[in-house]
Design a protein around this motif. Structure first.
Motif, PDB file in Angstrom:
ATOM      1  N   GLU A 100     -19.549 -82.763  15.658  1.00  0.00           N
ATOM      2  CA  GLU A 100     -20.501 -83.852  15.462  1.00  0.00           C
ATOM      3  C   GLU A 100     -21.057 -83.758  14.042  1.00  0.00           C
ATOM      4  OE1 GLU A 100     -23.846 -85.848  18.251  1.00  0.00           O
ATOM      5  OE2 GLU A 100     -24.133 -83.722  17.853  1.00  0.00           O
ATOM      6  N   ILE A 102     -23.777 -85.433  11.459  1.00  0.00           N
ATOM      7  CA  ILE A 102     -24.996 -86.236  11.529  1.00  0.00           C
ATOM      8  C   ILE A 102     -25.601 -86.357  10.134  1.00  0.00           C
ATOM      9  CG2 ILE A 102     -27.276 -86.443  12.586  1.00  0.00           C
ATOM     10  CD1 ILE A 102     -26.192 -84.362  14.695  1.00  0.00           C
ATOM     11  N   THR A 113     -26.196 -90.910  14.806  1.00  0.00           N
ATOM     12  CA  THR A 113     -24.888 -91.186  15.395  1.00  0.00           C
ATOM     13  C   THR A 113     -23.896 -90.153  14.911  1.00  0.00           C
ATOM     14  OG1 THR A 113     -23.166 -92.883  15.668  1.00  0.00           O
ATOM     15  CG2 THR A 113     -24.210 -92.727  13.501  1.00  0.00           C
ATOM     16  N   ASN A 114     -22.827 -89.955  15.662  1.00  0.00           N
ATOM     17  CA  ASN A 114     -21.785 -89.018  15.250  1.00  0.00           C
ATOM     18  C   ASN A 114     -20.865 -89.728  14.265  1.00  0.00           C
ATOM     19  OD1 ASN A 114     -19.825 -87.076  14.936  1.00  0.00           O
ATOM     20  ND2 ASN A 114     -19.239 -86.983  17.095  1.00  0.00           N
ATOM     21  N   GLU A 117     -17.010 -90.288  14.511  1.00  0.00           N
ATOM     22  CA  GLU A 117     -16.469 -91.307  15.399  1.00  0.00           C
ATOM     23  C   GLU A 117     -16.474 -92.686  14.761  1.00  0.00           C
ATOM     24  OE1 GLU A 117     -18.859 -90.981  18.898  1.00  0.00           O
ATOM     25  OE2 GLU A 117     -17.823 -89.177  19.610  1.00  0.00           O
ATOM     26  N   ASN A 131     -21.717 -79.241  16.956  1.00  0.00           N
ATOM     27  CA  ASN A 131     -20.923 -79.812  18.045  1.00  0.00           C
ATOM     28  C   ASN A 131     -21.865 -80.563  18.992  1.00  0.00           C
ATOM     29  OD1 ASN A 131     -22.151 -77.870  19.711  1.00  0.00           O
ATOM     30  ND2 ASN A 131     -20.436 -76.463  19.561  1.00  0.00           N
ATOM     31  N   THR A 132     -21.311 -81.240  19.968  1.00  0.00           N
ATOM     32  CA  THR A 132     -22.141 -82.067  20.841  1.00  0.00           C
ATOM     33  C   THR A 132     -23.069 -81.235  21.719  1.00  0.00           C
ATOM     34  OG1 THR A 132     -20.278 -82.172  22.390  1.00  0.00           O
ATOM     35  CG2 THR A 132     -20.564 -84.023  20.871  1.00  0.00           C
ATOM     36  N   ARG A 134     -24.684 -78.694  20.451  1.00  0.00           N
ATOM     37  CA  ARG A 134     -25.684 -78.216  19.482  1.00  0.00           C
ATOM     38  C   ARG A 134     -25.903 -76.709  19.591  1.00  0.00           C
ATOM     39  NH1 ARG A 134     -28.696 -82.999  17.882  1.00  0.00           N
ATOM     40  NH2 ARG A 134     -27.129 -84.643  17.929  1.00  0.00           N
TER      41      ARG A 134
END
Length: 230
Positions: A100, A102, A113-114, A117, A131-132, A134
């Motif tokens: 992720e 940010i 938002t990531n 993506e 990472n998602t 965290r």
């Protein structure tokens, strides 16, 4: 982060889990990054790979946030070699704990938002890569293609500051920053804001788009220059 190595290793939980031929066992294998100085002589007991002065070690996570370090004995029981272990850990980490990116300015707002993506150029001056989950998000610098994607969208090489084992800071090399200053920023943060046990490294790194390599910024390590004791 709950670490229950001692509990599980004392009753050989991991060995029992493997011996039961639990079909899901491979899905619980992940990796994390730590500093090589944190390993000491115990590193010889655990499968590992090195990245500059960082070390990838591997663990089972049978329930969220609970880790059991994988030993060479576990590796033999599973009939794996280090290369296969690394591939499985990378695949699981990328799938279950995706990277992720940010924009720091948006982190504490509804605009977060990531950015991995989305498409298009990245124009901000500072980002957080994690990472998602965290947690243990600094390991995402090892995910194949992630750093290359960031470099392509920044249109430049970039610095990486290891803010903790959970995340790193990324900023473009539009302006060259003295290595001593980069190293001092990392060490000051480690001494004042990073929780004990969460320090990843004491120096800065840089990513080269041309070579697709992550290396230590020369001169950012404390031993390369004299710095006042913290």
């Amino acid at each position: 982060m709950v670490n229950i190595d001692e509990v599980f290793e004392s009753n050989d939980f991991a060995t029992d889990m493997i011996a039961s031929k639990e079909p899901e066992v491979k899905k619980h294998i992940f990796f994390k990054l730590i500093h090589d100085e944190d390993c000491g002589s115990s590193l010889r007991n655990y499968p590992h790979k090195r990245l500059e002065n960082l070390v990838k070690i591997y663990f089972f996570e049978p329930v969220p946030r609970c880790q059991i370090k994988i030993t060479y004995n576990h590796l033999r029981q599973m009939g794996m070699d280090l290369q296969e272990l690394d591939v499985i850990a990378q695949q699981n980490s990328m799938k279950q704990k995706p990277a992720e990116l940010i924009d720091l300015d948006a982190m504490f707002s509804s605009r977060e938002t990531n950015l991995l993506e989305s498409k298009g150029f990245l124009s901000s001056s500072l980002y957080i890569l994690t990472n998602t989950d965290r947690t243990l998000g600094a390991s995402s610098i090892c995910y194949p293609g992630v750093l290359a994607q960031i470099g392509e969208r920044l249109c430049t090489d970039f610095y990486i500051l290891p803010s903790s084992i959970d995340e790193v800071l990324i900023f473009p090399k539009h302006i060259e920053i003295p290595a001593k200053l980069l190293g001092r920023v990392v060490r000051n943060a480690n001494a004042t804001v990073v929780a004990e046990g969460h320090i990843l490294s004491d120096c800065a790194y840089e990513y080269s788009r041309e070579r697709d390599t992550l290396t230590i910024v020369p001169g950012s390590q404390e031993r390369n220059f004299k710095e006042k004791e913290r």
